[in-house]
Design a protein around this motif. Structure first.
Motif, mmCIF file in Angstrom:
data_model
loop_
_atom_site.group_PDB
_atom_site.id
_atom_site.type_symbol
_atom_site.label_atom_id
_atom_site.label_comp_id
_atom_site.label_asym_id
_atom_site.label_seq_id
_atom_site.Cartn_x
_atom_site.Cartn_y
_atom_site.Cartn_z
ATOM 1 N N GLN A 219 -10.619 7.963 -8.171
ATOM 2 C CA GLN A 219 -10.556 9.313 -7.599
ATOM 3 C C GLN A 219 -9.127 9.663 -7.183
ATOM 4 O O GLN A 219 -8.630 10.754 -7.485
ATOM 5 N N LYS A 220 -8.451 8.735 -6.511
ATOM 6 C CA LYS A 220 -7.084 8.991 -6.046
ATOM 7 C C LYS A 220 -6.126 9.208 -7.216
ATOM 8 O O LYS A 220 -5.246 10.078 -7.159
ATOM 9 N N ILE A 221 -6.305 8.423 -8.264
ATOM 10 C CA ILE A 221 -5.437 8.562 -9.444
ATOM 11 C C ILE A 221 -5.676 9.909 -10.122
ATOM 12 O O ILE A 221 -4.726 10.630 -10.453
ATOM 13 N N LEU A 222 -6.949 10.252 -10.309
ATOM 14 C CA LEU A 222 -7.281 11.521 -10.962
ATOM 15 C C LEU A 222 -6.805 12.715 -10.134
ATOM 16 O O LEU A 222 -6.305 13.706 -10.683
ATOM 17 N N GLU A 223 -6.952 12.629 -8.821
ATOM 18 C CA GLU A 223 -6.484 13.713 -7.958
ATOM 19 C C GLU A 223 -4.969 13.873 -8.038
ATOM 20 O O GLU A 223 -4.454 15.003 -8.046
ATOM 21 N N SER A 224 -4.246 12.760 -8.120
ATOM 22 C CA SER A 224 -2.787 12.827 -8.235
ATOM 23 C C SER A 224 -2.361 13.543 -9.515
ATOM 24 O O SER A 224 -1.392 14.304 -9.517
ATOM 25 N N ILE A 225 -3.104 13.311 -10.586
ATOM 26 C CA ILE A 225 -2.758 13.925 -11.878
ATOM 27 C C ILE A 225 -3.185 15.387 -11.940
ATOM 28 O O ILE A 225 -2.414 16.254 -12.385
ATOM 29 N N TYR A 226 -4.399 15.684 -11.459
ATOM 30 C CA TYR A 226 -4.972 16.999 -11.719
ATOM 31 C C TYR A 226 -4.896 17.980 -10.547
ATOM 32 O O TYR A 226 -4.948 19.193 -10.763
ATOM 33 N N GLU A 227 -4.778 17.490 -9.330
ATOM 34 C CA GLU A 227 -4.717 18.399 -8.187
ATOM 35 C C GLU A 227 -3.580 19.426 -8.323
ATOM 36 O O GLU A 227 -3.774 20.613 -8.015
ATOM 37 N N ARG B 197 0.830 -1.195 0.000
ATOM 38 C CA ARG B 197 0.000 0.000 0.000
ATOM 39 C C ARG B 197 0.867 1.248 0.000
ATOM 40 O O ARG B 197 0.582 2.220 -0.691
ATOM 41 N N LEU B 198 1.955 1.207 0.781
ATOM 42 C CA LEU B 198 2.873 2.338 0.789
ATOM 43 C C LEU B 198 3.485 2.533 -0.594
ATOM 44 O O LEU B 198 3.697 3.660 -1.043
ATOM 45 N N THR B 199 3.751 1.424 -1.272
ATOM 46 C CA THR B 199 4.305 1.518 -2.627
ATOM 47 C C THR B 199 3.318 2.207 -3.555
ATOM 48 O O THR B 199 3.689 3.082 -4.341
ATOM 49 N N THR B 200 2.030 1.847 -3.462
ATOM 50 C CA THR B 200 1.006 2.489 -4.286
ATOM 51 C C THR B 200 0.894 3.965 -3.940
ATOM 52 O O THR B 200 0.806 4.818 -4.830
ATOM 53 N N GLU B 201 0.919 4.284 -2.648
ATOM 54 C CA GLU B 201 0.847 5.684 -2.232
ATOM 55 C C GLU B 201 2.058 6.457 -2.732
ATOM 56 O O GLU B 201 1.928 7.621 -3.151
ATOM 57 N N THR B 202 3.219 5.816 -2.707
ATOM 58 C CA THR B 202 4.432 6.456 -3.219
ATOM 59 C C THR B 202 4.309 6.734 -4.713
ATOM 60 O O THR B 202 4.722 7.790 -5.200
ATOM 61 N N LYS B 203 3.723 5.775 -5.439
ATOM 62 C CA LYS B 203 3.535 5.963 -6.883
ATOM 63 C C LYS B 203 2.574 7.098 -7.166
ATOM 64 O O LYS B 203 2.773 7.888 -8.099
ATOM 65 N N LEU B 204 1.524 7.222 -6.355
ATOM 66 C CA LEU B 204 0.573 8.314 -6.524
ATOM 67 C C LEU B 204 1.243 9.658 -6.243
ATOM 68 O O LEU B 204 0.998 10.648 -6.944
ATOM 69 N N LYS B 205 2.094 9.683 -5.222
ATOM 70 C CA LYS B 205 2.820 10.920 -4.905
ATOM 71 C C LYS B 205 3.786 11.283 -6.033
ATOM 72 O O LYS B 205 3.969 12.463 -6.344
ATOM 73 N N ARG B 206 4.381 10.281 -6.645
ATOM 74 C CA ARG B 206 5.293 10.554 -7.760
ATOM 75 C C ARG B 206 4.519 11.100 -8.970
ATOM 76 O O ARG B 206 4.984 12.012 -9.659
ATOM 77 N N ILE B 207 3.327 10.543 -9.205
ATOM 78 C CA ILE B 207 2.483 11.063 -10.283
ATOM 79 C C ILE B 207 2.164 12.535 -10.027
ATOM 80 O O ILE B 207 2.251 13.378 -10.930
ATOM 81 N N ALA B 208 1.822 12.852 -8.771
ATOM 82 C CA ALA B 208 1.511 14.237 -8.411
ATOM 83 C C ALA B 208 2.736 15.134 -8.593
ATOM 84 O O ALA B 208 2.618 16.272 -9.072
ATOM 85 N N TRP B 209 3.912 14.633 -8.241
ATOM 86 C CA TRP B 209 5.152 15.407 -8.385
ATOM 87 C C TRP B 209 5.452 15.678 -9.862
ATOM 88 O O TRP B 209 5.803 16.807 -10.238
ATOM 89 N N LEU B 210 5.293 14.655 -10.694
ATOM 90 C CA LEU B 210 5.532 14.821 -12.135
ATOM 91 C C LEU B 210 4.525 15.793 -12.751
ATOM 92 O O LEU B 210 4.876 16.614 -13.605
ATOM 93 N N SER B 211 3.272 15.717 -12.287
ATOM 94 C CA SER B 211 2.237 16.600 -12.805
ATOM 95 C C SER B 211 2.493 18.047 -12.399
ATOM 96 O O SER B 211 2.267 18.966 -13.187
ATOM 97 N N ALA B 212 2.959 18.244 -11.159
ATOM 98 C CA ALA B 212 3.260 19.598 -10.684
ATOM 99 C C ALA B 212 4.451 20.184 -11.440
ATOM 100 O O ALA B 212 4.496 21.386 -11.724
ATOM 101 N N LYS B 213 5.407 19.317 -11.773
ATOM 102 C CA LYS B 213 6.611 19.762 -12.480
ATOM 103 C C LYS B 213 6.307 20.130 -13.925
ATOM 104 O O LYS B 213 6.889 21.070 -14.490
ATOM 105 N N ASP B 214 5.386 19.391 -14.557
ATOM 106 C CA ASP B 214 5.030 19.625 -15.958
ATOM 107 C C ASP B 214 3.519 19.490 -16.118
ATOM 108 O O ASP B 214 2.987 18.380 -16.097
ATOM 109 N N HIS B 215 2.822 20.616 -16.259
ATOM 110 C CA HIS B 215 1.354 20.601 -16.335
ATOM 111 C C HIS B 215 0.819 19.975 -17.618
ATOM 112 O O HIS B 215 -0.381 19.752 -17.748
ATOM 113 N N GLN B 216 1.706 19.699 -18.570
ATOM 114 C CA GLN B 216 1.294 19.028 -19.814
ATOM 115 C C GLN B 216 1.702 17.557 -19.817
ATOM 116 O O GLN B 216 1.499 16.854 -20.808
#
Length: 438
Positions: free
Chosen positions: A121-129, A7-26
């Motif tokens: 919801q969690k995946i979409l929030e990681s990408i778009y938040e 579960r921590l691995t999945t949460e880490t992956k979601l955080k990485r998605i959020a980090w990549l999205s914040a770094k590049d909005h496209q």
């Protein structure tokens, strides 16, 4: 690997998605389906409220829990071979707050669909938040109604605002165009399987009074990922357009504050106000949304004009009326108070509740539940400038309680003096400022 580690691995992956999205909005994301695994879906299952109403399939959380592991493994296997098909959403009508007699639809999905949607919801929030703008407050982690009210009031206080456009959208959730939403999602999501499951969710249909309806528009209110889908749609249709197009064409300062489908636009100059009002309807209709023309209005809201004796207006936002009043120092400032209709509607609910509950339990238990309800009202409406109205609401509610508790039989249960002694022993919550706006 254990459940916690996975579960921590999945949460880490979601955080990485959020980090990549914040770094590049496209940034585009093409590998998302692996996030639907046993551990992540078990976590989503545990987050669901087992007390909520069941969907059309009638399966409860406790029944699903009896064979949780096998049930989730079967769900994952079906998702891998594209055999998982979301069921229709059961629709119920609930009273609309502040509008007596009016009702709004609420969608109740099947338990298994709620699990999948929670992970979606969690995946979409990681990408778009990371790309959502700071003036958007609705259904976002760490943000809420009081943040929106505080920010709006602060902006009105600190900036030269002449007019506020009070925008009302007609049936926002019910008119979101599926095809337009799919086009928006495809700009950043390149995982075709993920997109196909979203489309299946859109086309699952609504079950109302035994009749199944499938439409090309609308996301049901009440499902876990409807709020984030609505925010994604509103971001690209409204927020991004306003931030990058509207502001660039305005002569003065303009700012928008949005909580899901409820938003207002503050304008410095009248010409900007008129131009925005003219193009707003055209922009929304391009994406299938509609303005409620009768309720969308231009509100004069200038503290300078008010200081010079010119009458100004007021507008409602998230249960509060914003108006111009005088501070203790005599300065004209923006203030807030409970909407009058909402105030009266809630007192009517208190009356109905007391009448219904007066013979259901012993006095101490009824009073305990009543105090919890009062505390909830204070927690929401207890903001700066509104203490007097909250205090008056509590006082009226207590008198309503006293009236009905004395009608449990033909004999009066209490005199007011005895009731005061009872309240000294079990004091009701007092009105206070729970949320400071400055």
């Amino acid at each position: 690997m254990g459940t916690t580690d996975s579960r921590l691995t999945t949460e880490t992956k979601l955080k990485r998605i959020a980090w990549l999205s914040a770094k590049d909005h496209q940034k585009e994301f093409s590998n998302l389906m692996h996030l639907y695994n046993l551990e992540s879906l078990a976590g989503c299952f545990n987050e669901l409220d087992g007390r909520k109403a069941v969907g059309a399939d009638g399966i409860t959380k406790e029944a699903y829990r009896e064979k949780l592991g096998p049930n989730l493994l079967d769900l994952i296997a079906r998702m891998k071979r594209m055999a998982y098909i979301p069921g229709p959403v059961r629709q119920v009508l609930i009273p609309k707050e502040g509008k007596p007699g009016a009702k709004r639809p609420l969608g109740i999905g099947n338990l298994e669909d709620k699990i999948v949607q929670k992970m979606t919801q969690k995946i979409l929030e990681s990408i778009y938040e990371p790309v959502f703008l700071k003036r958007s407050y609705g259904f976002r982690p760490g943000l809420g109604c009081h943040d929106a009210i505080s920010a709006l009031r602060d902006y009105l206080y600190r900036n030269d605002v002449r007019t506020v456009i009070d925008v009302d959208l007609a049936n926002f959730f019910g008119t979101i165009d599926h095809k337009q939403l799919e086009i928006i999602l495809r700009k950043r999501i390149k995982d075709e399987t993920f997109i196909r499951y979203l489309i299946r969710m859109f086309k699952a249909g609504v079950l109302a009074e035994g009749e199944l309806t499938i439409s090309d528009e609308g996301v049901p209110q009440g499902s876990p990922c409807s709020p984030v889908l609505a925010n994604i749609f509103a971001h690209y249709v409204i927020d991004d357009w306003f931030e990058n197009i509207v502001k660039a064409h305005c002569r003065g300062q303009v700012e928008m504050f949005r909580y899901c489908d409820d938003f207002v636009i503050c304008c410095q100059y009248d010409n900007d106000t008129k131009r925005i009002r003219q193009v707003l309807g055209k922009r929304l209709s391009k994406y299938g949304l509609r303005l409620n023309e009768e309720k969308t209005k231009l509100v004069p809201f200038s503290s300078i004009e008010a200081s010079n004796g010119s009458k100004q207006g007021a507008f409602d936002f998230l249960g509060f009326t914003l108006y111009l009043g005088c501070s203790k120092a005599g300065q004209v400032i923006p203030k807030v108070k409970t909407i009058g209709k909402r105030y009266r509607s809630k007192l009517k609910k208190v009356n109905d509740w007391c009448r219904e509950m007066r013979n259901q339990y012993k006095l101490e238990e009824i009073w305990k539940r009543f105090r919890i309800k009062l505390a909830g009202h204070i927690q929401y409406y207890g903001v700066s400038f509104n203490t007097k109205r909250v205090s008056t609401f509590c006082s009226h509610s207590i008198h309503i309680f006293f009236k009905w508790i004395n009608r449990r039989s033909q004999r009066r249960s209490f005199s007011w003096d005895k009731f005061n002694l009872f309240m000294k022993k079990y004091p009701p919550p007092k009105a206070r400022v729970c949320h400071s706006l400055f």
